[in-house]
Motif scaffolding. Structure first.
Motif: not given
Length: 246
Positions: A184-208
């Motif tokens: 609730x502090x930083x939307x996970x959408x920001x993480x998705x955007x960052x991962x999409x912009x970096x050429x050597x990145x992996x995105x891990x989203x944790x449920x709960x």
């Protein structure tokens, strides 16, 4: 010999306890916990880190620690072997965020830092951690160790940080972006955007999980760090170097 060390950067109102479980999970590695309590800007925090860090290191930052980590990628990208960005954003503060930060600083001076930590805990933690009294006590204890004056300085540093989005496509080291789906502090959408912009990145989203991913999901966060360490079989002897005693 190529020695791998890890630099971990605490978030706002956080001490090295933020990374307690991750430090314990890599007992054979050198770990430096960056000082985020002594400077008035994110850039100065990054410069202080670079001055004391090893020649090459794996860099981890959560929330404000992520802002500092990205600043390190501006000033010393050749020093970073791998990058782990947790519950953070590359965007600058909005006017609404800035106003909220200053209200919290006022509350901290009026009611005490523990009161702010108690209020924030409901937003910092996801549904799995919100009812955990031990997690809430650890958050309050970290806040009390930092104190209202340093909290105010950290908030002003965050408010004054630069937008980092133009940097992201230039980051080509192996990177994991880790976030809680219920942050609730930083939307996970920001993480998705960052991962999409970096050429050597992996995105891990944790449920709960909410904002405090290293504390709410310690095993998952530790596994990410170990995954990066596996790229280098030689590690430095263990040491923990914290910031100044508060």
């Amino acid at each position: 010999m190529n020695l791998t060390q890890i630099v971990m950067i605490p978030g706002l109102l956080c001490t090295d306890d933020l990374y307690r479980d991750q430090i314990a999970s890599v007992p054979s590695c050198g770990v430096l916990v960056a000082d985020t309590t002594s400077d008035r800007t994110i850039a100065a925090m990054a410069e202080r880190l670079v001055e004391v860090a090893p020649d090459r290191f794996l860099l981890c930052g959560l929330s404000m620690g992520g802002y500092v980590a990205l600043e390190v990628m501006w000033i010393a990208p050749e020093r970073v072997t791998d990058l782990v960005l947790m519950a953070t954003s590359a965007k600058a503060d909005t006017a609404e965020q800035t106003a909220m930060r200053r209200r919290l600083v006022t509350l901290a001076h009026d009611k005490g830092i523990a009161a702010v930590a108690e209020i924030l805990s409901d937003r910092l933690l996801g549904p799995n951690g919100r009812t955990d009294p031990q997690l809430r006590r650890r958050i309050v204890a970290m806040a009390e160790a930092i104190g209202a004056d340093i909290f105010a300085r950290q908030q002003e540093a965050i408010i004054g940080r630069r937008d980092q989005t133009s940097l992201l496509p230039c980051i080509d080291v192996p990177t994991t972006v880790l976030a809680g789906i219920h942050d609730q502090i930083i939307s996970p959408d920001r993480s998705r955007e960052m991962a999409a912009a970096m050429p050597a990145s992996t995105l891990d989203l944790l449920d709960g999980v909410g904002h405090m991913v290293t504390m709410e999901a310690p095993d998952a966060a530790s596994a990410v760090i170990r995954r990066h360490l596996q790229r280098d079989a030689s590690v430095a002897p263990y040491q923990l170097v914290a910031g100044p005693k508060l």
